[in-house]
Write an enzyme that holds these catalytic residues in place. Structure first.
Site: not given
Lengths: 1203, 368
Positions: A414-415, A689, A794, A824
């Protein structure tokens, strides 16, 4: 936990049909609804007893045994044991019964103890006091006596005894604060609300008079979802129905804070509380090692069965002549003679199975489990993975996957919060293209002067002014930030120092806090939310009040949130903030172009951008929106979906105000970690995202993409121009062409791929027409395979899991690892082979659902490169060694059958058969598998390339397995025929050596077996000793100790006539053997011969084609001898010579590894090290390593020493 | 697990935004011990050509002399083997082997002459050897009752089930029971020296000291303790079916009779392989000046009782001297010599490899 499920089912079944319906009705205070309402059906719910224990006193033994024998291995050994009991087998049932009994007992004791602890914990929980309102009074009772429908009073700092619906609180606004630390680890205070209609019932008498029913869904484990409806009866009027949501439901396990007391009604009790439902076990992940272990086991099972079959067939062939079958000296009993030949053959087959069954070791499972369980402590103990700030170290939730950490090929990260700090800082905002940059905080001074505001548009008209005001108000209003006041530090209210109470903001989203704080610095201070009025202190120190009408909560699908407020002037305003992609399509006016440009520019710089828009609502529009919302909120079913629809209707026709930019700094050493992972041969994918530009900037900063990386884009923008098909094929061609070129030249261009969510779903969409276009999926995978780094932006949470699944299912079946910090990421963490959670700021959901949790991204490096590597080589050796030592053990027995007329005569004594695996050879390998370090921690960290050596399960592949098995067979042959020729030489077929001149002893079959066994135990232990590269005092102790134990045991076992045994065949056998010189000589000789092939193979392989690991070992050796050289003379002069010399060598070694550092160490540090002298070099190194990361190696030559 | 886990964390709710610190937090920090941090001091050996070389040469240099010593010793042992099975027509025992029956009361005797080319010095050991006799068959190995043999009177009258079908004979317990005891070797071997003057001198054979001391004194015991009246002690038991005499008539010497008869004890130690030899008698050296068995011709007199023809077995008599390393067995010496040479040879190869590859990598290091 399936027991609980069963229990629930049974309860439901007993209660009857009505509980199967989708909702339940709860009668407050067990009062019947007034007549006219629906019929009162008293429903039965479980009591509030928590049962986490699995067993009771009565069912412990049968149930535990049942559970244990469900495991296939235990069942196998039980089968062997039963066969031994039933038929006449060569070994006594004790040989398999005792180890099985031992294993079962140890497990049962462990489980029993754990269960006892659970019982105790359950008991203390169930008996903790709870306050119930009965007949207008508060009655203290025990927690487990609570029933659904009871009205409960909870005081501050108490834990909720069951899931409750908040009725009223001591706070006038009917709210209460709760922390859910023990549920999901989030320590922030969350606000829960009472239904306005019940808020007023403040005392127990009033509460008791409340007459209402609650309808709600049946219990389900999602902590954040609840739908229900409360109907309040007032006399004879129509009951008032109000919606209930998760914000009304207080969960068991959460704690009440900052609120004196509350009244609430129990809706879910006992095992139906969300907390209890959440403790259901997760699906089991199995590691690749375990899979290969099972494959090997099947091979061994086949070997076992074929051995038994071969022997049975040969037996009947051999004893075809009756003189062999039943010579005069060895008759059968009458019973045996009368048995049918088929039964006899079957019995013989089973007897052979029993004789050889030790080839599948019962203790391997125990050892593997102990290794995993104990080994995982090294992760939690690791000081380097401890984070001071967080006060926590790494956590292991599943110890089954330790070795999988050494096998990772794909890393999905994840970032936000993982690669980056998730510590947001407001950088700038832009209103209609005008950029505002707040300066450092200056005591609330407004800093909108020219110095701080970069005027792009220099026409400050009224329009602009109005937008600016709206923009700042929007950011002050559109959020879910709470204001926390008056934190006490050391008992002194900090607020008192400064004259007025200080406050700070708390929110589950750090972006929001950053924005609100940024607004404060720009002059607009959000004060508080009071009685549904939000108060803002504006630039001119005036307090503005807005009535908060609705909050349209943020969700990751919509990617925006809105509030509807009513200003003091009576205007209805809808403020919305969200991702640009979700705002722009809904904008009808505003300076879209300018804002878009600015947003893109910011995104390129790696900032997180949000767009802000608003809409003025007319009274009628507002009414309509209200209607939509309340309808959706009241729905019992599909509420989520209907809410989303309602939001969609309301959030449209926006006027764009501007955008914000927030910076999220990279986590410490994130770049270094990613670089190491790349070097270790892992492919790193970033799934986020965020916007593509933001994410790409982060990727560059974290060295995921380098300047040399050729970026391939697979984004919506591109697919709009060309068809997806063409783009995919073109990219594929590029990649393939490059690869064919790179096949010739050495330096391969590396590719980076950027793909966005929309394109991804297009790629993954199954082809309707199965013909024509080839599968995109395959092409996509092909492209991905050739990219060293992939960025997916995204992404929706579910898409993250989809990607992981896609890669998992690709034809190489690579091992994947997912790492993330937020809710998430949970889906992808659960999907990947190894899921790692970061104990981040966004709660603990990821950490809770992960297999391992670490405080920071940088710890991943040590986790994989060091711990994973160690665990893998340890368990690989463990598995291979176990099979090897059992082949060595059993194969001589097989050979012996050819010399004893296939009569299933065991070669070894019962005690040896029993104890071989559980005591003579078990501890050294267990210890090896816990402490082995084939290269040092420092080397592993410094040379990530070493990780490639163990990639793709390389130590457990079939050739390696075959080598070990062949080695085992060879050794077994050496043991057996060595002893055979000693007992029986070719010239004089004779048995019974005269061993010493004065005592002339005959050796029988048990001496033969003991000789073989002694050679076996020594060889097998010494083989492990040869494989050990890390000899601590414990290794010495255990290896020599277990050999000593064997000797002492044998002396004791043969030294006494054991009264409880009906045979004394081992009496003095061992001593007689040791008293003869030739036995000693042959034991030494046979051990030597058995070890020789392996040693030669190892030495030759190392000399001819060393692996990177072996080179690193050699290099370490050089380093050590280098430092040893330095130790005696620490004078500067002599050091210089040696240092130059040794750094030459070091450099050479580094070169061979192709690991040369580009950044040599500053000369000063080297000099410092030199002064420290060789002796201090080692202790210093970890410290120095921490200083400059893995990019540092203290042996790196200074400028003038390099050649 | 559930209850305990939320018990453990329940009071952590106070941690909000406050900085690091707090006693509870600090205690979570792992201890900095060498073991927990996997930093125990360790010796890290690596098997490289360089380190293994000396060991190989050492083994070679050490093993070859030992092997030569063993081989020479083994070759110095004199051994003579005579097969007296009598399967050949020409064999003196042919008749005995053909006319065998369990019930015959008249012993069949055969005489085999042989010649010793060298005198046998020191003690000479006399063995009998059997081939193709599966003393290690499972059914056979377990067919004994150790507690009966240990003098347990209960087991004497009620032998273990393992002895079946050799446990009872006509409802009487067999002592000693079991297949092993039942098939005890019962040929009688005697040696005569044919004096050049024509007289036959019987060579005295010692029948004690041939079994393990512990077997004779601990593991095997006669029932009834020191009661010398064996007839009374063994009252009510039957002799093994194939035996001609009951167990208490094996020898006249009470110290070598019954279960502690050494021939019996030797037989009861089952052999590991189907071809085996067992110690039968010792010919003690009497005079320091004369050899135990001088050169010359001898006669072996066999009372042929033991049938081996049915299972194609062979019977042998072996005379052997012994050395410090036991009987004649060149295998160990040869093996030592072989392993020593192989190690030495490997050492040379490794030296070459070490030289070649080691040098190559070293030079490569420096030139870069």
């Amino acid at each position: 936990m399936d027991f609980n499920l069963l229990r629930n089912i049974i309860t439901r079944y007993c209660v009857g049909e009505e509980n199967w319906v989708d909702s339940r009705t709860v009668y407050l205070g067990h009062k019947e609804p007034p007549p006219g309402a629906e019929a009162y059906i008293p429903q039965r719910f479980p009591d509030n007893r928590i049962v986490s224990s699995k067993y009771t006193f009565w069912n412990f033994i049968p149930k535990n045994l049942f559970e244990q024998f469900r495991r296939i291995a235990n069942f196998y050994f039980l089968g062997i044991f039963l066969v031994q009991l039933i038929i006449d087998t060569p070994t006594s049932p004790v040989t398999s019964g005792l180890p099985l009994f031992f294993v079962i007992t140890v497990t049962a004791i462990k489980q029993g103890y754990e269960d006892w602890l659970r019982h105790k914990a359950d008991c203390s929980l169930n008996e903790c006091p709870a306050d119930v309102v009965q007949r207008g009074k508060v009655v203290r009772t025990q927690s487990h006596k609570l029933r659904v429908g009871d009205i409960v009073m909870v005081r501050e700092d108490e834990t909720f005894p069951c899931d409750l619906i908040l009725l009223s609180s001591s706070r006038p606004d009917g709210t209460c604060y709760v922390t859910t630390t023990s549920l999901d680890g989030e320590s922030s205070h969350k606000t829960y609300y009472a239904v306005p209609d019940t808020m007023a019932f403040r005392t127990e008498r009033e509460v008791d008079s409340l007459h209402a029913t609650i309808e709600c869904e049946q219990p389900q484990p999602d902590l954040y979802k609840f739908v229900g409806r409360i109907s309040i009866y007032r006399g004879r009027e129509e009951p008032v129905a109000r919606p209930l949501g998760a914000e009304n439901l207080l969960l068991r396990g959460a704690t009440l804070k900052n609120t004196q007391h509350i009244y609430a009604v129990a809706v879910y009790t006992g095992m139906e509380t969300k907390m209890a439902l959440n403790y259901q076990s997760k699906s089991q992940k199995r590691s690749a090692v375990e899979k290969s272990m099972n494959a090997f086991l099947i091979v061994y099972l086949c070997i076992l069965i074929s051995k038994a079959v071969i022997n049975t067939v040969l037996k009947y062939a051999w004893q075809w002549s009756p003189d062999r079958d039943e010579p005069w000296y060895n008759h059968r009993t009458e019973n045996e003679r009368q048995r049918h030949v088929v039964i006899r053959a079957l019995t013989d087959f089973l007897a052979f199975m029993v004789l050889f069954n030790y080839i599948i070791p019962v203790s391997m499972y125990v050892t593997v489990e102990m290794q995993k369980f104990l080994g995982s402590y090294f992760i939690t103990w690791d000081e380097e993975m401890f984070d001071e700030e967080l006060g926590e170290g790494a956590q292991v939730n599943t110890s089954d996957l330790n070795e999988e950490l050494g096998q990772v090929e794909y890393v999905f990260t994840d970032k936000t919060g993982t690669l980056t700090e998730n510590n947001m800082e407001f950088i700038e905002c832009c209103v209609d293209g005008n950029v505002y940059i707040p300066h450092a905080i200056c005591n609330g001074q407004i800093l909108s002067a020219a110095s701080s505001i970069d005027m792009i548009d220099s026409s400050p008209g009224g329009y602009r002014r109005e937008h600016e005001d709206l923009f700042f108000r929007a950011l002050c209003l559109c959020h879910t930030v709470q204001v926390k006041e008056e934190v006490t530090v050391d008992g002194i209210k900090r607020g008192l120092h400064q004259g007025r109470p200080t406050s700070f903001y708390i929110s589950s989203s750090p972006d929001e806090v950053a924005l609100v704080e940024g607004m404060k610095r720009l002059g607009y201070t959000y004060l508080r939310l009071k009685d549904n009025y939000m108060e803002i202190l504006n630039k001119d120190d005036e307090i503005e009040r807005f009535e908060l009408l609705h909050v349209l909560n943020f969700d990751s699908v919509r990617r925006r949130m809105s509030v509807i407020v009513k200003s003091s002037s009576g205007e209805y305003l809808l403020f919305c903030k969200g991702a640009d992609s979700s705002i722009f399509p809904r904008v009808v006016s505003g300076k879209v172009e300018q804002v878009k440009a600015r947003v893109e520019q910011n995104a390129v710089e790696g900032l997180r951008t949000l767009c802000v828009a608003y809409r003025r609502l007319l009274e009628s529009e507002y009414e309509e929106a209200c209607h939509h919302l309340s309808e959706a909120k009241l729905a019992l079913q599909d509420r989520e979906h209907r809410l989303a629809q309602a939001y969609d209707i309301i959030e449209r026709d926006f006027v764009l105000l501007g955008a914000t930019a927030v910076e999220d700094r990279l986590q410490e050493k994130a770049a270094d970690t990613i670089e190491s992972l790349h070097k270790a041969g892992m492919k790193v994918w970033v799934l986020t995202g965020d916007k593509m530009e933001t994410a790409a900037a982060t990727c560059y900063a974290s060295k995921l993409f380098r300047r040399s990386t050729q970026i391939l884009e697979l984004t919506k923008k591109r697919t709009e121009e060309q068809s997806l098909h063409d783009v995919l094929f073109e990219l594929n061609r590029t990649v393939l062409r490059q690869c064919s070129i790179s096949g010739l030249s050495i330096d391969c261009l590396d590719f980076g791929l950027i793909i966005d969510g929309a394109t991804l779903s297009a790629v993954l969409k199954p082809n309707q027409d199965g013909t024509g276009h080839s599968n995109y999926r395959e092409i996509f995978l092909e492209i991905c395979r050739n990219c060293s780094a992939v960025l997916c932006c995204r992404m929706a949470p579910l898409q993250k899991a989809q990607i992981v699944k896609l890669i998992k299912a690709s034809k190489e079946h690579p091992i994947t690892l997912a790492i993330g910090d937020g809710a998430n990421d949970v889906s992808m963490i659960l999907e990947a082979h190894v899921g790692i959670g970061i104990m981040g700021k966004e709660g603990r959901q990821a950490a809770r659902n992960s297999d391992y949790a670490i405080p920071k991204f940088k710890h991943l490096k040590k986790m994989l490169l060091v711990h994973g590597h160690y665990y893998y080589i340890r368990i690989a050796e463990l598995v291979q060694y176990f099979f090897y030592k059992n082949v060595c053990f059993i194969f001589p027995q097989f050979l012996y059958q050819f010399f004893c007329g296939f009569s299933q005569q065991p070669l070894y004594d019962t005690a040896y058969l029993t104890l071989y695996n559980i005591s003579f050879t078990s501890l050294p390998i267990l210890l090896y598998s816990l402490v082995e370090q084939h290269v040092t921690v420092e080397t592993l960290k410094r040379e990530p390339v070493l990780y490639r050596d163990i990639a793709k399960n390389s130590l457990l592949r079939w050739p390696v397995f075959l080598y070990w098995t062949c080695l085992g067979v060879l050794d077994a042959v050496i043991f057996f025929f060595g002893a055979y020729f000693l007992f029986d030489n070719t010239t004089f077929t004779s048995n019974g050596q005269l061993m010493t001149t004065n005592t002339q002893m005959m050796f029988g079959n048990w001496t033969f077996g003991t000789l073989v066994f002694t050679v076996l135990v020594f060889t097998v232990t010494l083989k492990l000793a040869l494989d050990t590269h890390h000899w601590t005092w414990i290794n010495h102790f255990v290896i020599w100790g277990s050999l000593l134990f064997y000797v002492i045991f044998s002396l004791l076992w043969g030294g006494i006539i054991w009264p409880f045994l009906n045979y004394q065949r081992m009496y003095y056998v061992f001593m007689q053997m040791l008293s003869s010189g030739p036995a000693w000589l042959s034991i030494i000789l046979l051990i030597m011969i058995s070890l020789l092939p392996d040693v030669v193979k190892k030495v030759l392989c190392r000399a001819m084609c060393p692996t990177a690991t072996e080179r690193a070992q050699d290099y370490e050796k050089l380093l050590q001898s280098g430092t040893a050289e330095l130790t005696p003379l620490s004078s500067c002069h002599s050091y210089k010579g040696t240092s130059t010399d040794s750094s030459h060598r070091h450099l050479g070694a580094v070169e061979t590894l192709s690991l040369r550092r580009s950044d040599p160490l500053p000369q000063k540090l080297l000099a410092h090290l030199a002064e420290g002298g060789g002796a201090d070099l080692w202790p210093i190194s970890p410290y120095v390593l921490r200083l400059s990361g893995a990019g540092f190696a203290y042996y790196a030559p200074g400028p003038e020493t390099s050649v | 697990m559930m209850a305990s886990s939320y018990n453990a964390k329940d009071e952590d709710g106070n941690i909000t935004v406050s900085g690091p610190g707090g006693g509870a937090l600090r205690s979570k920090k792992p201890e900095n011990t060498a073991f927990k941090q996997q930093r125990l001091p360790a010796w890290q050996p690596i098997l490289t050509a360089g380190t293994v070389l000396p060991a190989f040469f050492g083994i070679g240099l050490f093993f070859i002399p030992i092997g030569i010593g063993l081989y020479v010793t083994s070759n110095n042992i004199k051994e003579l083997e005579i097969d007296y099975t009598g399967s050949d027509m020409s064999s003196p025992c042919f008749n005995c082997s053909q006319s065998f029956s369990w019930n015959s009361t008249k012993p069949c005797t055969c005489t085999i002459p042989f010649h010793l080319d060298q005198p046998y010095d020191s003690n000479v050991f006399m063995y009998y050897g059997l081939s193709n006799f599966y003393q290690n068959h499972r059914r056979y190995v377990k067919s004994r009752d150790d507690s009966q043999l240990n003098g347990d009177s209960g087991s004497l009258m009620k032998p273990s089930k393992e002895c079946e079908p050799y446990a009872y004979f006509e409802k009487k317990p067999i002592a000693p029971c079991g297949a092993i005891a039942n098939s005890m070797f019962n040929d009688t071997l005697e040696l005569f020296y044919n004096n050049p003057n024509g007289t036959k001198v019987k060579i005295p054979l010692t029948s004690t000291g041939i079994a393990w001391w512990t077997d004779k004194h601990v593991k095997f015991r006669n029932p009834g303790g020191s009661n010398p009246n064996f007839t009374a002690v063994f009252q009510g038991t039957a002799k093994p079916v194939n035996w001609r005499r009951p167990v208490y008539e094996l020898d006249s010497d009470p110290e070598n009779n019954g279960f502690i008869n050494e021939d019996f004890i030797v037989w009861m130690r089952t052999a590991a392989l189907p071809t085996f030899r067992k110690l039968y008698r010792i010919i003690q050296k009497k005079d320091d000046l004369l050899p135990t068995l001088p050169r010359g011709s001898y006669t072996l007199e066999v009372v042929y009782n033991y049938p081996v023809r049915s299972f194609e077995g062979r019977k042998r008599m072996i005379l052997s001297t012994i050395s410090w390393m036991g009987g004649k067995n060149p295998f160990l010496g040869i093996a030592y010599i072989t392993v020593g040479s192989v190690c030495f040879f490997l050492g040379v190869i490794l030296l070459i490899i070490h030289h070649k590859y080691g040098n190559r990598s070293n030079s490569a290091d420096i030139s870069s």
